[in-house]
Write a protein that holds these residues in place. Structure first.
Motif, short mmCIF file in Angstrom:
data_model
loop_
_atom_site.label_atom_id
_atom_site.label_comp_id
_atom_site.label_asym_id
_atom_site.label_seq_id
_atom_site.Cartn_x
_atom_site.Cartn_y
_atom_site.Cartn_z
N UNK A 28 0.77 -1.32 -0.09
CA UNK A 28 0.01 0.11 -0.07
C UNK A 28 0.86 1.48 -0.02
N UNK A 29 1.91 1.32 0.64
CA UNK A 29 2.83 2.47 0.58
C UNK A 29 4.28 2.27 -0.14
N UNK A 30 3.94 1.57 -1.15
CA UNK A 30 5.06 1.50 -2.19
C UNK A 30 5.95 2.64 -2.65
N UNK A 31 7.17 2.68 -2.35
CA UNK A 31 7.98 3.64 -2.64
C UNK A 31 8.19 3.94 -3.91
N UNK A 36 9.96 1.01 -8.92
CA UNK A 36 10.84 0.77 -9.95
C UNK A 36 11.36 -0.52 -10.01
N UNK A 37 11.54 -1.07 -8.93
CA UNK A 37 12.03 -2.47 -8.99
C UNK A 37 10.98 -3.28 -9.27
N UNK A 38 9.59 -3.43 -8.78
CA UNK A 38 8.55 -4.10 -9.33
C UNK A 38 8.11 -4.15 -10.93
N UNK A 39 8.30 -2.61 -11.32
CA UNK A 39 8.10 -2.71 -12.81
C UNK A 39 9.36 -3.37 -13.64
N UNK A 40 10.45 -3.27 -12.99
CA UNK A 40 11.54 -3.85 -13.79
C UNK A 40 11.30 -5.25 -13.85
N UNK A 119 18.63 -8.34 -15.45
CA UNK A 119 18.80 -8.92 -14.29
C UNK A 119 19.84 -8.05 -13.20
N UNK A 120 20.81 -7.54 -14.16
CA UNK A 120 21.71 -6.75 -13.36
C UNK A 120 21.23 -5.38 -12.93
N UNK A 121 20.06 -4.84 -13.67
CA UNK A 121 19.53 -3.67 -13.29
C UNK A 121 18.62 -4.16 -11.99
N UNK A 122 17.85 -5.40 -12.30
CA UNK A 122 16.86 -5.69 -11.07
C UNK A 122 17.56 -5.95 -9.69
N UNK A 123 18.78 -6.47 -9.76
CA UNK A 123 19.86 -6.67 -8.76
C UNK A 123 20.33 -5.61 -7.98
N UNK A 124 20.55 -4.43 -9.03
CA UNK A 124 21.02 -3.25 -8.34
C UNK A 124 20.05 -2.49 -7.79
N UNK A 125 18.49 -2.72 -8.19
CA UNK A 125 17.63 -1.74 -7.65
C UNK A 125 17.34 -2.50 -6.35
#
Length: 147
Positions: A28-31, A36-40, A119-125
């Motif tokens: 509910x209080x997603x930053x 960005x992480x979820x969308x990635x 996956x690098x982007x996801x890991x970084x996020x």
């Protein structure tokens, strides 16, 4: 998933891609960073879904065409006299698999490159989200200890 669920839900394998789709939990209080992480992750899943669905359809179609052409060259039908689907032996199918992989080598290499980038982007996020959560927890702890 039920409305009260606080987890990602994993569905049954897709009939085309054989990948199990994920329904991502949205707190509910997603930053903005968590969003960005979820969308990635959702975009990575969509890319994988598209690639493997196309790949598997092409594989099945070319496999059927290969079997048909080999059986036709032998003077056989797709079904034998008992109605069973005719098959080729392992060595003949190995020829198909080798040719298919060779023909699709560049596609697989491009997919792998893109997969690693995503996956690098996801890991970084994920690292950024973990750090932000840890800092938020420390600030909360400091605030509550001081009271």
């Amino acid at each position: 998933p039920p409305a009260h669920s606080r987890n990602d839900w994993i569905g049954p394998p897709d009939k085309h891609s054989n990948l199990r789709p994920v329904i991502f939990y949205v707190p509910p209080k997603e930053s903005p960073l968590e969003r960005r992480l979820r969308e990635a992750r959702q975009e990575a899943q969509a890319c994988d879904q598209r690639f493997w669905a196309r790949h598997n359809r092409a594989f099945c179609q070319e496999k059927e065409e290969f079997i048909y052409s080999r059986l036709k060259a032998k003077g056989l039908e797709m079904r034998d006299e008992t109605g069973q689907k005719a098959t080729l032996n392992a060595e003949e199918m190995a020829d198909f698999y080798k040719d298919f992989l060779s023909k699709n080598f560049r596609k697989h290499m491009q997919y792998n490159r893109d997969w690693y980038k995503r996956n690098f982007t996801i890991t970084f996020l994920m690292g950024q989200v973990a750090l932000a959560r840890a800092l938020r927890w420390l600030r909360w702890k400091k605030k509550n200890v001081g009271n």
